[in-house]
Motif scaffolding. Sequence first.
Motif, PDB file in Angstrom:
ATOM      1  N   ALA A 270     -12.532  -6.373  12.274  1.00  0.00           N
ATOM      2  CA  ALA A 270     -12.883  -6.748  13.585  1.00  0.00           C
ATOM      3  C   ALA A 270     -13.514  -8.025  13.822  1.00  0.00           C
ATOM      4  O   ALA A 270     -13.191  -8.641  14.722  1.00  0.00           O
ATOM      5  CB  ALA A 270     -14.181  -5.557  14.034  1.00  0.00           C
ATOM      6  N   LEU A 274     -12.440 -11.236  15.753  1.00  0.00           N
ATOM      7  CA  LEU A 274     -13.211 -12.213  16.850  1.00  0.00           C
ATOM      8  C   LEU A 274     -13.077 -13.789  16.372  1.00  0.00           C
ATOM      9  O   LEU A 274     -12.862 -14.564  17.082  1.00  0.00           O
ATOM     10  CB  LEU A 274     -14.671 -11.587  16.488  1.00  0.00           C
ATOM     11  CG  LEU A 274     -15.173 -10.587  17.382  1.00  0.00           C
ATOM     12  CD1 LEU A 274     -16.827 -10.611  17.262  1.00  0.00           C
ATOM     13  CD2 LEU A 274     -14.897 -11.187  18.927  1.00  0.00           C
ATOM     14  N   GLN A 288      -5.065  -7.274  14.890  1.00  0.00           N
ATOM     15  CA  GLN A 288      -5.730  -6.560  16.083  1.00  0.00           C
ATOM     16  C   GLN A 288      -5.639  -4.944  15.597  1.00  0.00           C
ATOM     17  O   GLN A 288      -6.914  -4.452  15.856  1.00  0.00           O
ATOM     18  CB  GLN A 288      -4.865  -6.707  17.379  1.00  0.00           C
ATOM     19  CG  GLN A 288      -5.258  -7.930  17.643  1.00  0.00           C
ATOM     20  CD  GLN A 288      -4.230  -8.120  19.115  1.00  0.00           C
ATOM     21  OE1 GLN A 288      -3.552  -7.332  19.553  1.00  0.00           O
ATOM     22  NE2 GLN A 288      -4.070  -9.448  19.750  1.00  0.00           N
ATOM     23  N   GLN A 332     -17.774  -6.367  21.200  1.00  0.00           N
ATOM     24  CA  GLN A 332     -16.255  -5.684  20.374  1.00  0.00           C
ATOM     25  C   GLN A 332     -16.567  -4.312  19.885  1.00  0.00           C
ATOM     26  O   GLN A 332     -15.666  -3.504  20.214  1.00  0.00           O
ATOM     27  CB  GLN A 332     -15.917  -6.547  19.387  1.00  0.00           C
ATOM     28  CG  GLN A 332     -14.787  -6.456  18.824  1.00  0.00           C
ATOM     29  CD  GLN A 332     -14.414  -6.976  17.375  1.00  0.00           C
ATOM     30  OE1 GLN A 332     -15.369  -7.347  16.296  1.00  0.00           O
ATOM     31  NE2 GLN A 332     -13.397  -7.470  17.418  1.00  0.00           N
TER      32      GLN A 332
END
Length: 359
Positions: A270, A274, A288, A332
């Motif tokens: 993750a 970013l 993703q 996120q």
Amino acid sequence: MTNVLPAASPSPARTGLVVGKFWPPHRGHQLLLETAAAQVSELLVLVYANPDDPRHAAPARAHWLRELYRGDDYALGPRSGATPLRIEALPAAAVPPDAADDTTHREFVRQWLARQGERIDVVFSSETYGPGFAEHLGVTHIAVDNQRQQVPTSGTRLRAALAEEAESFGESALHIHPFIAGQYGVVPPATVPRLVLLGAESSGKTTLSIALAEALGTAWVPEFGRTLHEQKNGKLVYEDLLYIGRRQLELEDEAAAQAHGWLVCDTNAATTALYSYYYFHRCDPALQRLAEVCRQRYAHTFVCMPTTPFEDDGWRGPEALRQFQHGAILMQLEMLGIPYTLLDGSVEERVAKVRAVLG
């Protein structure tokens, strides 16, 4: 199962061929590709199906295979002696239906190779159709694990498992590389539970990872993105971010063999996603998907507060950027629905907080 291609036989120079759906790519396919690559100077891989996977068509699966065999020392350049592997995806509309007879499929491939000017010397397969296919092309055939003794699975079996809910996929995921499994929203069963530490630059993640591993008597996994960033003197390219996400998973699996009770992980896919958006304003769909399954991959997620003294080691951005990075990480996690625990205070206080959460 490794995903590093072996060096090709020094002589004679010859080209191998592997044809398949690779739906999904699994450990048996990796065994086939790696065995073939060890015996040829170049390996051509054709990926196609008709009907094709509506979620992940042949071009996507070919992309995943290219990523798997990108090379573990990519930062240092192509490995000397590694077999060139060319992976071509053919659209479903351009290939015969899966239900067509063997002769139709064999002739299709023969004509495709002729149109492309490809000269094949040997066919590798793990299927019973292999000898007849090779004979139709007028080349040698080499069988690889036809009885599925080394990798006891098949694409048909895995497709049936993937048709079920991800939670019921179970042990079948052990036959898929974690990078590939992530593309289907699946996380292979872990030998030990994993906790992950996230945080902005210079927020104490690495120091805490080392301290936690010592306190818990277990192993920890360094942030591979940092390693690659330094190896490439800060000159990362867009494709490196997916490589970082994939390699981080492999390093976790390697470290799990030495872990006891918990595996401590410094960063996850993750955060890598970013940084892909931060540096390149885009993110590979495959990365993703790795980010989306982080909730299933880690039993606990901890976020280090950016309250530690800032250390400018020559690789980091300005200190003011830490607050933005911290906020982006929290946003996120909340958008992905990943619960987290904030860590503040001294290293000792943060270790104590983690231990209290773990119970």
